[in-house]
Design a protein around this motif. Structure first.
Motif, PDB file in Angstrom:
ATOM      1  N   GLY A  92      26.787  30.803 102.609  1.00 56.74           N
ATOM      2  CA  GLY A  92      28.217  30.788 102.871  1.00 56.74           C
ATOM      3  C   GLY A  92      28.503  30.339 104.286  1.00 56.74           C
ATOM      4  N   ILE A  93      29.773  30.427 104.672  1.00 58.12           N
ATOM      5  CA  ILE A  93      30.185  30.068 106.022  1.00 58.12           C
ATOM      6  C   ILE A  93      31.269  31.050 106.448  1.00 58.12           C
ATOM      7  N   ILE A  94      31.254  31.418 107.709  1.00 59.56           N
ATOM      8  CA  ILE A  94      32.305  32.264 108.276  1.00 59.56           C
ATOM      9  C   ILE A  94      33.009  31.430 109.338  1.00 59.56           C
ATOM     10  N   THR A  95      34.318  31.352 109.240  1.00 56.69           N
ATOM     11  CA  THR A  95      35.089  30.524 110.171  1.00 56.69           C
ATOM     12  C   THR A  95      36.097  31.380 110.926  1.00 56.69           C
ATOM     13  N   GLU A  96      36.652  30.793 111.992  1.00 60.03           N
ATOM     14  CA  GLU A  96      37.715  31.474 112.737  1.00 60.03           C
ATOM     15  C   GLU A  96      38.850  31.855 111.786  1.00 60.03           C
ATOM     16  N   SER A  97      39.157  30.967 110.877  1.00 61.63           N
ATOM     17  CA  SER A  97      40.238  31.209 109.924  1.00 61.63           C
ATOM     18  C   SER A  97      39.922  32.412 109.033  1.00 61.63           C
ATOM     19  N   ASP A  98      38.682  32.521 108.560  1.00 64.58           N
ATOM     20  CA  ASP A  98      38.288  33.680 107.756  1.00 64.58           C
ATOM     21  C   ASP A  98      38.504  34.968 108.539  1.00 64.58           C
ATOM     22  N   ILE A  99      38.096  34.958 109.796  1.00 60.55           N
ATOM     23  CA  ILE A  99      38.213  36.149 110.641  1.00 60.55           C
ATOM     24  C   ILE A  99      39.680  36.517 110.858  1.00 60.55           C
ATOM     25  N   LEU A 100      40.501  35.516 111.150  1.00 64.25           N
ATOM     26  CA  LEU A 100      41.924  35.792 111.373  1.00 64.25           C
ATOM     27  C   LEU A 100      42.617  36.311 110.116  1.00 64.25           C
ATOM     28  N   LYS A 101      42.405  35.620 109.003  1.00 56.86           N
ATOM     29  CA  LYS A 101      43.118  35.960 107.773  1.00 56.86           C
ATOM     30  C   LYS A 101      42.588  37.206 107.082  1.00 56.86           C
ATOM     31  N   LYS A 102      41.275  37.393 107.084  1.00 60.47           N
ATOM     32  CA  LYS A 102      40.676  38.467 106.295  1.00 60.47           C
ATOM     33  C   LYS A 102      40.330  39.722 107.092  1.00 60.47           C
ATOM     34  N   VAL A 103      40.404  39.631 108.415  1.00 58.78           N
ATOM     35  CA  VAL A 103      40.085  40.801 109.235  1.00 58.78           C
ATOM     36  C   VAL A 103      41.263  41.149 110.146  1.00 58.78           C
ATOM     37  N   VAL A 104      41.596  40.252 111.058  1.00 62.20           N
ATOM     38  CA  VAL A 104      42.643  40.528 112.043  1.00 62.20           C
ATOM     39  C   VAL A 104      43.988  40.779 111.362  1.00 62.20           C
ATOM     40  N   ALA A 105      44.420  39.864 110.505  1.00 62.70           N
ATOM     41  CA  ALA A 105      45.730  39.991 109.851  1.00 62.70           C
ATOM     42  C   ALA A 105      45.818  41.219 108.944  1.00 62.70           C
ATOM     43  N   GLU A 106      44.674  41.666 108.466  1.00 66.66           N
ATOM     44  CA  GLU A 106      44.639  42.840 107.591  1.00 66.66           C
ATOM     45  C   GLU A 106      44.492  44.140 108.385  1.00 66.66           C
ATOM     46  N   GLY A 107      44.362  44.026 109.711  1.00 64.42           N
ATOM     47  CA  GLY A 107      44.237  45.207 110.558  1.00 64.42           C
ATOM     48  C   GLY A 107      42.910  45.926 110.422  1.00 64.42           C
ATOM     49  N   LYS A 108      41.882  45.209 109.993  1.00 63.37           N
ATOM     50  CA  LYS A 108      40.566  45.828 109.811  1.00 63.37           C
ATOM     51  C   LYS A 108      39.806  45.867 111.138  1.00 63.37           C
ATOM     52  N   ASP A 109      38.867  46.773 111.241  1.00 59.65           N
ATOM     53  CA  ASP A 109      38.037  46.930 112.436  1.00 59.65           C
ATOM     54  C   ASP A 109      36.874  45.947 112.368  1.00 59.65           C
ATOM     55  N   ALA A 110      36.886  44.944 113.237  1.00 61.69           N
ATOM     56  CA  ALA A 110      35.862  43.889 113.226  1.00 61.69           C
ATOM     57  C   ALA A 110      34.460  44.419 113.469  1.00 61.69           C
ATOM     58  N   SER A 111      34.343  45.586 114.065  1.00 56.15           N
ATOM     59  CA  SER A 111      33.006  46.147 114.307  1.00 56.15           C
ATOM     60  C   SER A 111      32.481  46.901 113.086  1.00 56.15           C
ATOM     61  N   LYS A 112      33.315  47.006 112.044  1.00 57.75           N
ATOM     62  CA  LYS A 112      32.884  47.698 110.823  1.00 57.75           C
ATOM     63  C   LYS A 112      32.814  46.786 109.599  1.00 57.75           C
TER      64      LYS A 112
END
Length: 179
Positions: A50-70
């Protein structure tokens, strides 16, 4: 004189990779350190999954209010991985990117990750491909019904509008479209 440029001539070798069990925070830090916008997710003996992109991080983690360290990479990575052969033309790479609406393509040779090519890499080599991509996008978008509008200045009346749509290559507001 050579007729076309191939992916191998424009790609970056040794793309950043990460393990699917890394946290988003870890991979984001590595992406920042390497000054890249993505990381290829690999398991075992460098097998890309797979691939992880800045967009994945923004949309699926940051925008969802999830803890990136978890949150783990495997939970937000884009998969299946769309890739291209190093001997394909840049035009073919652009077609693949356009078809899948992506900006980064891992380069695979005989099942092995050998590089990555991005829109920026292609445009740096051949600015004329920007216009080709724009044309392909217009053709593709005209095939599908759009359920969204653009905001901006109407090219017909010059007024700001939140419902611009492209008509014959010109962005028009609802009033100008009705004329």
């Amino acid at each position: 004189m050579k007729a076309e440029i191939i992916v191998k001539e424009a790609m970056k070798v040794n793309p950043l990779t990460c393990d699917p069990n890394m946290t988003i925070r870890e991979v984001a830090q590595r992406m920042r350190e390497h000054k890249v916008g993505s990381s290829i997710v690999v398991r075992g003996c460098n097998q890309p999954i797979g691939i992880i992109t800045e967009s994945d991080i923004l949309k699926k983690v940051v925008a969802e209010g999830k803890d990136a360290s978890k949150v783990l990479v495997k939970d937000v990575m884009s998969t299946p991985l769309v890739s291209i052969d190093p001997y394909a033309s840049l035009e073919d790479a652009m077609k693949v990117m356009n078809k899948h609406n992506i900006r980064r393509l891992p380069v695979m040779e005989k099942g092995r990750l050998v590089g990555i090519i991005t829109e920026k890499d292609i445009f740096r080599i051949s600015p004329a491909l920007i216009e080709i991509r724009r044309e392909w996008s217009m053709i593709e978008s005209s095939k599908e019904e759009r359920d969204f509008f653009l905001s901006g200045k109407c090219e017909g009346c010059g007024k700001f509008s939140t419902d611009l749509m492209e008509v014959d290559g010109v962005f028009l507001c609802e009033s100008c479209r009705e004329k």
